[in-house]
Design a protein around this motif. Structure first.
Motif, PDB file in Angstrom:
ATOM      1  N   TYR A 254      -7.104  15.428   9.816  1.00 17.86           N
ATOM      2  CA  TYR A 254      -5.813  15.245  10.489  1.00 17.86           C
ATOM      3  C   TYR A 254      -5.578  16.287  11.578  1.00 17.86           C
ATOM      4  CZ  TYR A 254      -0.870  15.858  11.337  1.00 17.86           C
ATOM      5  OH  TYR A 254       0.331  16.055  11.949  1.00 17.86           O
ATOM      6  N   PRO A 255      -5.809  17.597  11.294  1.00 13.40           N
ATOM      7  CA  PRO A 255      -5.654  18.568  12.401  1.00 13.40           C
ATOM      8  C   PRO A 255      -6.621  18.290  13.554  1.00 13.40           C
ATOM      9  CG  PRO A 255      -5.716  19.692  10.271  1.00 13.40           C
ATOM     10  CD  PRO A 255      -6.104  18.277  10.018  1.00 13.40           C
ATOM     11  N   GLY A 256      -7.848  17.875  13.217  1.00 11.11           N
ATOM     12  CA  GLY A 256      -8.810  17.557  14.273  1.00 11.11           C
ATOM     13  C   GLY A 256      -8.373  16.377  15.105  1.00 11.11           C
ATOM     14  N   CYS A 257      -7.812  15.357  14.448  1.00  9.64           N
ATOM     15  CA  CYS A 257      -7.330  14.173  15.163  1.00  9.64           C
ATOM     16  C   CYS A 257      -6.170  14.530  16.077  1.00  9.64           C
ATOM     17  CB  CYS A 257      -6.913  13.100  14.155  1.00  9.64           C
ATOM     18  SG  CYS A 257      -6.467  11.507  14.897  1.00  9.64           S
ATOM     19  N   LEU A 258      -5.252  15.335  15.553  1.00 10.42           N
ATOM     20  CA  LEU A 258      -4.095  15.735  16.358  1.00 10.42           C
ATOM     21  C   LEU A 258      -4.525  16.597  17.534  1.00 10.42           C
ATOM     22  CD1 LEU A 258      -1.068  15.095  15.991  1.00 10.42           C
ATOM     23  CD2 LEU A 258      -0.787  17.384  15.042  1.00 10.42           C
ATOM     24  N   THR A 259      -5.492  17.480  17.317  1.00 10.08           N
ATOM     25  CA  THR A 259      -6.000  18.334  18.395  1.00 10.08           C
ATOM     26  C   THR A 259      -6.700  17.504  19.457  1.00 10.08           C
ATOM     27  OG1 THR A 259      -6.299  20.172  16.842  1.00 10.08           O
ATOM     28  CG2 THR A 259      -7.488  20.285  18.936  1.00 10.08           C
TER      29      THR A 259
ATOM     30  N   MET B 290       0.857  -1.190   0.000  1.00  6.55           N
ATOM     31  CA  MET B 290       0.000   0.000   0.000  1.00  6.55           C
ATOM     32  C   MET B 290       0.892   1.239   0.000  1.00  6.55           C
ATOM     33  SD  MET B 290      -3.346   0.666   2.325  1.00  6.55           S
ATOM     34  CE  MET B 290      -2.486   0.181   3.813  1.00  6.55           C
ATOM     35  N   GLU B 291       0.539   2.190  -0.836  1.00 12.74           N
ATOM     36  CA  GLU B 291       1.376   3.357  -1.011  1.00 12.74           C
ATOM     37  C   GLU B 291       1.326   4.267   0.200  1.00 12.74           C
ATOM     38  OE1 GLU B 291       1.721   7.243  -3.994  1.00 12.74           O
ATOM     39  OE2 GLU B 291       0.159   5.748  -4.267  1.00 12.74           O
ATOM     40  N   ALA B 292       2.467   4.697   0.683  1.00 12.54           N
ATOM     41  CA  ALA B 292       2.544   5.592   1.833  1.00 12.54           C
ATOM     42  C   ALA B 292       2.628   7.030   1.379  1.00 12.54           C
ATOM     43  CB  ALA B 292       3.758   5.248   2.684  1.00 12.54           C
ATOM     44  N   GLN B 293       2.148   7.914   2.144  1.00  7.62           N
ATOM     45  CA  GLN B 293       2.248   9.335   1.852  1.00  7.62           C
ATOM     46  C   GLN B 293       2.581  10.071   3.131  1.00  7.62           C
ATOM     47  OE1 GLN B 293      -1.795   9.841   0.305  1.00  7.62           O
ATOM     48  NE2 GLN B 293      -2.301  10.993   2.140  1.00  7.62           N
ATOM     49  N   ASN B 294       3.127  11.288   2.962  1.00  9.27           N
ATOM     50  CA  ASN B 294       3.533  12.068   4.119  1.00  9.27           C
ATOM     51  C   ASN B 294       2.333  12.417   4.975  1.00  9.27           C
ATOM     52  OD1 ASN B 294       4.202  14.830   5.486  1.00  9.27           O
ATOM     53  ND2 ASN B 294       6.152  13.879   4.973  1.00  9.27           N
ATOM     54  N   LEU B 295       2.535  12.433   6.265  1.00 14.36           N
ATOM     55  CA  LEU B 295       1.433  12.668   7.209  1.00 14.36           C
ATOM     56  C   LEU B 295       0.750  13.994   6.966  1.00 14.36           C
ATOM     57  CD1 LEU B 295      -0.128  11.808   9.730  1.00 14.36           C
ATOM     58  CD2 LEU B 295       1.655  12.845  11.105  1.00 14.36           C
ATOM     59  N   THR B 296       1.510  15.029   6.579  1.00 15.35           N
ATOM     60  CA  THR B 296       0.931  16.348   6.392  1.00 15.35           C
ATOM     61  C   THR B 296      -0.030  16.381   5.206  1.00 15.35           C
ATOM     62  OG1 THR B 296       2.853  16.993   5.077  1.00 15.35           O
ATOM     63  CG2 THR B 296       2.900  17.501   7.421  1.00 15.35           C
ATOM     64  N   ARG B 297       0.029  15.390   4.316  1.00 18.92           N
ATOM     65  CA  ARG B 297      -0.881  15.347   3.171  1.00 18.92           C
ATOM     66  C   ARG B 297      -2.077  14.436   3.411  1.00 18.92           C
ATOM     67  NH1 ARG B 297       2.676  13.777  -1.730  1.00 18.92           N
ATOM     68  NH2 ARG B 297       4.083  12.967  -0.133  1.00 18.92           N
ATOM     69  N   VAL B 298      -2.115  13.747   4.540  1.00 22.77           N
ATOM     70  CA  VAL B 298      -3.282  12.950   4.895  1.00 22.77           C
ATOM     71  C   VAL B 298      -4.388  13.901   5.335  1.00 22.77           C
ATOM     72  CG1 VAL B 298      -4.204  11.233   6.478  1.00 22.77           C
ATOM     73  CG2 VAL B 298      -1.920  10.955   5.544  1.00 22.77           C
ATOM     74  N   LEU B 299      -5.490  13.920   4.617  1.00 20.25           N
ATOM     75  CA  LEU B 299      -6.544  14.886   4.888  1.00 20.25           C
ATOM     76  C   LEU B 299      -7.429  14.471   6.054  1.00 20.25           C
ATOM     77  CD1 LEU B 299      -7.609  15.837   1.254  1.00 20.25           C
ATOM     78  CD2 LEU B 299      -6.031  17.030   2.787  1.00 20.25           C
ATOM     79  N   GLU B 300      -7.677  13.174   6.208  1.00 17.19           N
ATOM     80  CA  GLU B 300      -8.577  12.741   7.268  1.00 17.19           C
ATOM     81  C   GLU B 300      -8.348  11.276   7.610  1.00 17.19           C
ATOM     82  OE1 GLU B 300     -12.533  11.586   4.664  1.00 17.19           O
ATOM     83  OE2 GLU B 300     -12.384  13.601   5.534  1.00 17.19           O
ATOM     84  N   PHE B 301      -8.839  10.901   8.802  1.00 21.19           N
ATOM     85  CA  PHE B 301      -8.854   9.514   9.264  1.00 21.19           C
ATOM     86  C   PHE B 301     -10.302   9.079   9.416  1.00 21.19           C
ATOM     87  CE2 PHE B 301      -5.024  11.476  11.114  1.00 21.19           C
ATOM     88  CZ  PHE B 301      -4.043  10.652  10.576  1.00 21.19           C
ATOM     89  N   SER B 302     -10.496   7.781   9.522  1.00 22.68           N
ATOM     90  CA  SER B 302     -11.827   7.227   9.753  1.00 22.68           C
ATOM     91  C   SER B 302     -11.890   6.616  11.144  1.00 22.68           C
ATOM     92  CB  SER B 302     -12.171   6.161   8.702  1.00 22.68           C
ATOM     93  OG  SER B 302     -12.285   6.733   7.420  1.00 22.68           O
ATOM     94  N   LEU B 303     -12.847   7.085  11.950  1.00 26.12           N
ATOM     95  CA  LEU B 303     -13.074   6.516  13.275  1.00 26.12           C
ATOM     96  C   LEU B 303     -14.154   5.438  13.149  1.00 26.12           C
ATOM     97  CD1 LEU B 303     -13.178   9.843  15.336  1.00 26.12           C
ATOM     98  CD2 LEU B 303     -11.273   8.231  15.182  1.00 26.12           C
ATOM     99  N   LEU B 304     -13.789   4.191  13.388  1.00 21.53           N
ATOM    100  CA  LEU B 304     -14.733   3.094  13.201  1.00 21.53           C
ATOM    101  C   LEU B 304     -15.865   3.126  14.216  1.00 21.53           C
ATOM    102  CD1 LEU B 304     -12.375   0.145  12.238  1.00 21.53           C
ATOM    103  CD2 LEU B 304     -13.510   1.827  10.783  1.00 21.53           C
ATOM    104  N   GLY B 305     -15.665   3.830  15.327  1.00 26.13           N
ATOM    105  CA  GLY B 305     -16.749   4.046  16.279  1.00 26.13           C
ATOM    106  C   GLY B 305     -17.042   2.855  17.164  1.00 26.13           C
ATOM    107  N   LEU B 306     -18.263   2.849  17.699  1.00 25.01           N
ATOM    108  CA  LEU B 306     -18.660   1.832  18.671  1.00 25.01           C
ATOM    109  C   LEU B 306     -19.297   0.619  18.027  1.00 25.01           C
ATOM    110  CD1 LEU B 306     -20.209   4.230  21.329  1.00 25.01           C
ATOM    111  CD2 LEU B 306     -17.972   3.147  21.421  1.00 25.01           C
ATOM    112  N   SER B 307     -20.022   0.818  16.947  1.00 27.30           N
ATOM    113  CA  SER B 307     -20.721  -0.305  16.321  1.00 27.30           C
ATOM    114  C   SER B 307     -21.017   0.025  14.865  1.00 27.30           C
ATOM    115  CB  SER B 307     -22.019  -0.613  17.068  1.00 27.30           C
ATOM    116  OG  SER B 307     -22.774  -1.598  16.398  1.00 27.30           O
ATOM    117  N   GLU B 308     -20.996  -1.010  14.018  1.00 23.37           N
ATOM    118  CA  GLU B 308     -21.347  -0.863  12.611  1.00 23.37           C
ATOM    119  C   GLU B 308     -22.833  -1.091  12.365  1.00 23.37           C
ATOM    120  OE1 GLU B 308     -19.309   0.010  10.211  1.00 23.37           O
ATOM    121  OE2 GLU B 308     -17.444   0.015  11.344  1.00 23.37           O
TER     122      GLU B 308
END
Length: 309
Positions: free
Chosen positions: A94-99, A1-19
């Motif tokens: 990403y900024p929200g996750c870091l904050t 899987m291709e890696a990219q610099n962290l500063t270019r990652v726009l967002e993460f996915s929070l899988l949460g409590l239940s699907e």
């Protein structure tokens, strides 16, 4: 899987409590209720301490600061998961996750250090009662709180700097409902055994030292109380520590469970349950522990309720 610099990652996915979509409204209502109870309970503790002159003592001063820290701790994670459940959107920038991670570490570390300070307060009160007003003067108490806050800020900054040095692969999915630092680091493309060492060192320094201070304080307390000749004297001395010991067991029991689950467990369900107990349930229970086990707090809360009615 291709890696990219962290500063270019726009967002993460929070899988949460239940699907399960059928569980989303139930989880939303449950978490909202718990959050409102947590906010109300901790605000009542703060109001009780600030409004009653009889509670203007070091022990209750630290308790009010602990309630503030609990408010910040639970407000770091719960509103975001509530928003995600309501909008059916699991993403976090990403900024929200870091904050979120920064404030999570800040208030979590502050909670731990305040519990240590409160253990020291009980040590001085029981082992040196005649010198207690001199040692635990307002200036010294304020210094202890500021020192705890400074160390917590340093811990938060260190975590942010460490995470910012890693690169992440595309489509990062965090198997939790918030940006948990150990889990976030495990998702880095360049995650190595060296990272495990850093995580362990952080836990040892910022977690182990407060625990050591608490254990030392209570070892001195137990040693001092056992020398009291009367059974009533022993019971009175131990009763002043009952609420603090209950909160200690709640906080560190769930914290150790959440940390071990994040680092060692591969089952996302166990990690999520441990995280809920640590970040959501414990801050809700703390006001109940102090209000039910403490006559002074209970009396002040009853007086406030009579005034409002």
């Amino acid at each position: 899987m291709e890696a990219q610099n962290l500063t270019r990652v726009l967002e993460f996915s929070l899988l949460g409590l239940s699907e399960d979509p059928d569980l989303q409204p139930i989880l939303f209502g449950l978490l909202l209720s718990i959050y409102l109870i947590t906010v109300l309970g901790n605000l009542l503790i703060i109001l009780a301490v600030t409004s009653d002159p009889h509670l203007h003592t070091p022990m209750y001063f630290f308790l009010s600061i602990l309630s503030l820290a609990d408010l910040g701790f639970t407000s770091t994670t719960v509103p975001k998961i509530l928003a995600n459940l309501q909008t059916h959107n699991k993403s976090i920038s990403y900024p929200g996750c870091l904050t979120q991670m920064a404030f999570f570490v800040l208030f979590g570390c502050l909670d731990s250090l305040l519990l240590t300070v409160m253990a020291y307060d009980r040590l001085v009160a029981i082992c040196h009662p005649l010198h207690y007003p001199i040692i635990m003067n307002p200036r010294f108490c304020g210094t202890l709180v500021l020192l705890s806050l400074s160390i917590s800020l340093l811990d938060s900054l260190a975590h942010c700097l460490m995470v910012s040095q890693f690169t992440f692969c595309t489509d990062v999915e965090i198997p939790n409902f918030f940006c948990d630092p150990p889990q976030l680091l495990k998702l880095a493309c360049d995650y190595t055994s060296t990272t495990d060492i850093f995580v362990f060192l952080f836990a040892a320094v910022f977690g182990g030292l407060p625990v050591s201070g608490i254990l030392y304080s209570y070892a001195r307390i137990v040693s001092s109380v056992l020398r009291v000749p009367s059974a009533s004297g022993k019971h009175k001395a131990f009763s002043t520590c009952g609420s603090h010991l209950s909160v200690l067991c709640l906080f560190y029991g769930t914290a150790i469970g959440a940390y071990c689950s994040s680092v060692f467990a591969d089952a996302p369900g166990k990690v999520t349950v441990a995280s809920v107990m640590y970040t959501v349930v414990t801050p809700m229970l703390n006001p109940f522990v102090y209000s039910l086990r403490n006559k002074d707090i209970k009396r002040t809360l009853q007086r406030l309720l009579r005034i409002t009615t």
